[in-house]
Every structure is written in C-alpha cells, then in structure tokens.
Design a protein around this motif. Structure first.
Motif, PDB file in Angstrom:
ATOM      1  N   GLU A  52       0.582  -1.354   0.108  1.00 25.05           N
ATOM      2  CA  GLU A  52       0.471   0.297  -0.341  1.00 25.05           C
ATOM      3  C   GLU A  52       0.828   0.977   0.275  1.00 25.05           C
ATOM      4  O   GLU A  52      -0.028   2.034  -0.489  1.00 25.05           O
ATOM      5  CB  GLU A  52      -0.564  -0.161   1.455  1.00 25.05           C
ATOM      6  CG  GLU A  52      -2.185  -0.954   1.384  1.00 25.05           C
ATOM      7  CD  GLU A  52      -3.016  -0.264   2.250  1.00 25.05           C
ATOM      8  OE1 GLU A  52      -3.814   0.381   2.237  1.00 25.05           O
ATOM      9  OE2 GLU A  52      -2.934  -1.454   3.348  1.00 25.05           O
ATOM     10  N   GLU A 108       3.174   4.155  -0.740  1.00 28.78           N
ATOM     11  CA  GLU A 108       3.685   5.220  -2.442  1.00 28.78           C
ATOM     12  C   GLU A 108       5.295   4.286  -3.285  1.00 28.78           C
ATOM     13  O   GLU A 108       5.158   3.981  -3.618  1.00 28.78           O
ATOM     14  CB  GLU A 108       3.836   6.390  -2.264  1.00 28.78           C
ATOM     15  CG  GLU A 108       2.319   7.086  -1.599  1.00 28.78           C
ATOM     16  CD  GLU A 108       1.136   6.258  -3.138  1.00 28.78           C
ATOM     17  OE1 GLU A 108       1.791   7.296  -4.076  1.00 28.78           O
ATOM     18  OE2 GLU A 108       0.023   6.592  -2.267  1.00 28.78           O
ATOM     19  N   LYS A 140       4.774   0.968  -4.122  1.00 26.02           N
ATOM     20  CA  LYS A 140       3.905   1.244  -5.681  1.00 26.02           C
ATOM     21  C   LYS A 140       4.252   1.691  -7.205  1.00 26.02           C
ATOM     22  O   LYS A 140       3.833   1.208  -7.911  1.00 26.02           O
ATOM     23  CB  LYS A 140       2.420   2.090  -5.323  1.00 26.02           C
ATOM     24  CG  LYS A 140       0.790   1.820  -4.987  1.00 26.02           C
ATOM     25  CD  LYS A 140       0.217   3.048  -3.719  1.00 26.02           C
ATOM     26  CE  LYS A 140      -1.259   2.782  -3.771  1.00 26.02           C
ATOM     27  NZ  LYS A 140      -1.628   3.768  -2.604  1.00 26.02           N
ATOM     28  N   ARG A 141       5.580   2.304  -5.987  1.00 26.53           N
ATOM     29  CA  ARG A 141       6.027   3.148  -8.147  1.00 26.53           C
ATOM     30  C   ARG A 141       6.912   1.608  -8.609  1.00 26.53           C
ATOM     31  O   ARG A 141       7.835   2.001  -9.274  1.00 26.53           O
ATOM     32  CB  ARG A 141       6.702   3.938  -7.331  1.00 26.53           C
ATOM     33  CG  ARG A 141       6.379   5.140  -7.314  1.00 26.53           C
ATOM     34  CD  ARG A 141       7.045   6.538  -7.578  1.00 26.53           C
ATOM     35  NE  ARG A 141       7.718   6.918  -6.227  1.00 26.53           N
ATOM     36  CZ  ARG A 141       7.418   6.992  -5.166  1.00 26.53           C
ATOM     37  NH1 ARG A 141       5.994   7.453  -4.378  1.00 26.53           N
ATOM     38  NH2 ARG A 141       8.696   7.292  -3.742  1.00 26.53           N
ATOM     39  N   THR A 195      -1.024  -5.411   1.568  1.00 24.03           N
ATOM     40  CA  THR A 195      -1.457  -4.398   2.025  1.00 24.03           C
ATOM     41  C   THR A 195      -1.790  -4.733   3.523  1.00 24.03           C
ATOM     42  O   THR A 195      -1.042  -5.955   4.035  1.00 24.03           O
ATOM     43  CB  THR A 195      -3.358  -4.175   1.782  1.00 24.03           C
ATOM     44  OG1 THR A 195      -3.941  -5.273   2.024  1.00 24.03           O
ATOM     45  CG2 THR A 195      -3.241  -3.969   0.105  1.00 24.03           C
TER      46      THR A 195
END
Length: 272
Positions: A193, A195, A198-199, A213
């Motif tokens: 979850e 940031e 996520k990249r 998550t």
C-alpha cells in the motif's frame, strides 16, 4: 545478467543489495527497520522494552540489560547476502546459533565470503544448536521444506523474504515446525500500500513477489494467532538529500494517517 535458479540468483543483484544499504538513504532505512525488527524479536525477553540509541552495534537499539538477555538460536529464512546475519552477529544480544537458509547460489556465496568460518552442513549445524554453541551457519535450502529437525530454534525470521515465497502458509508451517514452543516467527515485509512500493511493484525483482496490504498482512497473521503489526519508514526512502529538513515532518504526517504509509510492516506469530 548472470541469472540462476531464482530471480535473486545473479552476481549483480547480490552486490547491489549491500551497496544500497551503504547509501545515506539505505543507512536510514536500515536503522528504522532494524529498530522495528528487534522490537518484534523481543531479544531481552517478553515485555522488556528496548531503548532507542541510534544504532549501537548495528542493532538500532541499546539497553542496560543486555547481560540478562536469554540465549537465542535464530534461523533466517531467505538470508540472501547475509546482511541481517551480520547485524545479528554484531548485536549486543545473547544470540548463540545464527543460521541462514538461502536457495540462490550467488546470494549464498556472497554471504559465505563475509563469513569464511560459516558451517554449511546441516548435521553439524544441528549438533551445535543442541550444544548451545556460538556459531554461524549458511545452508542451501528451501523455505517450503526446511532441512532441519523439529523444535530447534527460538526465533525464525523472514526479513523481506516472505514476499518472494510462493506459498506463505506452507512457509509459516515449516517455520513453526522448527520453532521451539514459546518461540516467535518474526516477519518484516514491504507494504504494497505504500507509495514507495506502488512505484516499484512489477519492476525488476519486484515483479516476482506479492506485497500485501496492511489488512492482508493482518488477516494472514491472524490465521496463526498473530497480529501485532507495526510500521517503519514513514517517509519515502529516496530524495532525502533534496529536502532533508522536511523528513521528520513528512514522517510525522504519514504516521498520523496510518500504517498504509509505512514502507515496511512487521508482526510476529508466537508458538504456544
């Protein structure tokens, strides 16, 4: 890239892993993750708090009660380059047998270059564990079929390795099998979850893992009576050289909004 039998089995990856932790960002991440790791390990015994000191002996914590720490035999599943094995060896805690299991040849060879004294034989490893000796062992092995007898270890650790194991339940069942009653399975992993993750999901080695998550991780631990999830690294571990004065503010703000903003999550399962 000189690939082998796992996505991590390449000379370039093994060398780059340790080098990243030598960067300014990597050192800060290491300090925060290690502090969380030691808290979940409870190396001073149940209920004894760890006092933060900024990284004494590579542990990220310090205490006046090190001499009272109970002796521990620790297994790291997916020990990679031996980075965490080295931290455990240098820590002030009373860790006796330090054992790593790693299936990737290049990673394991890289770790063995750090510890030329390391044992690589399973029978000799078990003998020394039972005798309570101080030693390091690095074994070629699979998380889904650990090459050890039952109830040998006080702690079994997955430090950013469970994400890359195909069957989490089977891996944890194996960890519980080799764990002594009263021991802990300690899991630190990357938060899908966040940031930062996520990249990265789907790129490079991150294309080969499952990054849960917060809710997924808590649900998984609850199957085995565990939870106790905490987070570390509430600032994005990159670019701190551009805005160093804002790091603490960013971390405070992200922490305020919850665990989903932590790059690393940790929890444990206790064997009754």
């Amino acid at each position: 890239m000189s690939e082998g039998k796992t996505p991590f089995d390449a000379e370039e990856i093994a060398a780059a892993y340790d080098k990243w932790f030598d960067t300014p960002v990597g050192r800060q991440v290491a300090m925060e993750e290690l502090k969380l790791f030691w808290e979940k390990m409870a190396p001073l015994g149940e209920g004894v708090p760890l006092r933060v000191s900024g990284g004494g002996c590579g542990s990220g914590v310090a205490s006046a009660r090190f001499k009272e720490a109970p002796p521990l035999n620790v297994l790291e599943v997916g020990s990679g380059t031996g980075w965490l094995l080295e931290k455990m060896k240098k820590s002030p805690f009373n860790i006796k047998g330090i054992v790593g299991v790693e299936p990737a040849d290049h990673m394991r060879k890289y770790a063995l270059s750090k510890f030329p004294e390391a044992i690589t034989d399973v029978e000799e490893t078990e003998k020394r564990l039972k005798n309570g000796e101080d030693f390091i062992s690095i074994i070629d092995g699979d998380a889904l079929s650990l090459p050890f007898s039952d109830e040998l270890f006080d702690r079994v650790v997955f430090f950013t390795s469970l994400e890359f194991i195909s069957d989490w339940d089977k891996a944890v069942r194996e960890a519980l099998r080799v764990l002594k009653p009263g021991g802990r399975v300690v899991i630190l992993l990357l938060n899908g979850e966040s940031e930062w993750m996520k990249r990265r999901i789907g790129k490079g080695v991150f294309a080969y893992g499952h990054f849960p998550t917060v809710a997924e991780f808590k649900e998984f631990l609850s199957r085995y009576g565990g939870n106790h999830v905490s987070g570390a690294v509430y600032w994005a571990p990159e670019g701190e050289d551009k805005l160093p004065s804002l790091l603490s503010l960013r971390a405070w703000w992200n922490r305020l909004w919850g665990l989903k903003n932590a790059v690393a999550l940790a929890g444990y399962i206790k064997k009754i």
